[in-house]
Write an enzyme that holds these catalytic residues in place. Sequence first.
Site, PDB file in Angstrom:
ATOM      1  N   HIS A   1       2.233   0.891 -12.029  1.00 12.18           N
ATOM      2  CA  HIS A   1       3.676   0.756 -11.904  1.00 12.18           C
ATOM      3  C   HIS A   1       4.377   1.406 -13.092  1.00 12.18           C
ATOM      4  O   HIS A   1       3.781   1.616 -14.148  1.00 12.18           O
ATOM      5  CB  HIS A   1       4.077  -0.723 -11.821  1.00 12.18           C
TER       6      HIS A   1
ATOM      7  N   HIS B   1      -3.361 -12.197  -1.781  1.00 13.93           N
ATOM      8  CA  HIS B   1      -3.212 -10.764  -2.022  1.00 13.93           C
ATOM      9  C   HIS B   1      -3.857 -10.007  -0.871  1.00 13.93           C
ATOM     10  O   HIS B   1      -5.007 -10.258  -0.522  1.00 13.93           O
ATOM     11  CB  HIS B   1      -3.851 -10.357  -3.347  1.00 13.93           C
TER      12      HIS B   1
END
Length: 480
Positions: free
Chosen positions: A130, A196
């Site tokens: 990210h 997840h």
Amino acid sequence: MHPDIQNSAQEIDTADWKEIAVEYGREILMISVPPHCDTLTMKEIPILPDPRAANEEALSNPVGCRPLAEIIRTKGKPAAEITAAITVSDITRPVPYRGENGLLRPLLQRLKSAGILRRRIVIVIGNGMHRPSTPEERSEMFGAELLRDYSVIDHDCEDQASLTFVGRTGSSGAVFVNSAFYRADLRIATGLVESHFMAGLSGGRKAICPGLVDKRTIEKFHSPAFLESPQATNLVLAGNPCHEESLEIARTVGVDFIVNSTLDKDMRLTGVFAGELEAAHAAAGDLVRNYVSVPAKREYDIVLTHGGYVGRNHYQAVKAACNALPIVRQGGVLIVAADNRDREPIGGPEYRSLLHLLKIQGEGHYLRMIDAPGWRFTKDQWEPEMWGKVLRKVGEEGLIYCTHTIPREDYCLIPGRCGLDFLAGQTAQPSTGSVREMIENALRYAVAGYRARGIEPAVAFIREGPYTIPFLATTEGQTP
């Protein structure tokens, strides 16, 4: 509004439709849905009435290891000479770090009480691939006081000078990790444990991989060889290649202690789990599985979900879409509402480019492209791959994406139908309120399409969006 949408929407009598509350970023939208729409929701779980006391209790009685003060005494040097590194999640995870009731303050106080100096403590934001954090995001996550008193840095997976070789794994070969974290005498990982859609559960070992490792290691973690495994899915750890890779790397790096939290559907604290890397994470995982798993007795023709907190951009909103797939009928309709409020509402430049390739090539060609021997791994290729899984189930026409933050000219980049097409009027800057119109017209359009074929569609709403894990259950008590 496109004529086909307008004509179909006008056919539907909504006099007996009911209203439901749909989360949209920080807003709640009241949406009219068919009267037979089922709401799938997580179990109620008690919140912790005193988060501060819960943090202290977890630190005092860690799972699977000795308390921090005792661990520090084993380091073989005076506490004042010990360096400590704490890795934290980035803004995409709603980890309760800030303030009196947050995870960090009691943890930092324990280090201070044990004799470790503030100037020898570094907080490393585990960004994985990210982008770096902004000053505003750091303030939101940690508060001004912590930022004033402690060093906070971003991990950069592409900055080789900031990485250290730590060893090799069976599948990935050489692994490099953030030097500031690895070289510290005391290494602590923090995070949030939730379902997840690739690694089974977040938190624990994921703070290290992909959070703090090099770009090439993340490439392997996000490769088709891992992601196309049927075991690489929500709540599954056994045989999950993403989990196994992440755990092996975290063991190689070495983590002295973890502090992980769990949250309810309203982002309130339900558990704090401190202690040994695997044992504390397993305890948190047991709690999560119990309340996020939601059984459904059938597949649905039309499913409405939302991006939740994590859906701050299109890149992250895929989690809500993928999590809904087990209960969407093949060829059905999936409506996703997401407040993509990030400064890059779609995602970074690599993601935008790859997403456009998915849009124009289709999911089959895209997967073959990134899995070809000559393909060079490109940052963020894995998220379009996950959107491809959505397209395999519902097709381009069956995915309707509703947000007010992506301009019409950029909708050509993203898969599915444009939510703006479901607005009666054309506007350059739609408001949050316009998303209600998008969703309701999308529902009418989808219902009309089924009724035109003589089918009364089964409709469901996933109340907690990406945090709920619905699954088809044919026997009482069956879980994923």
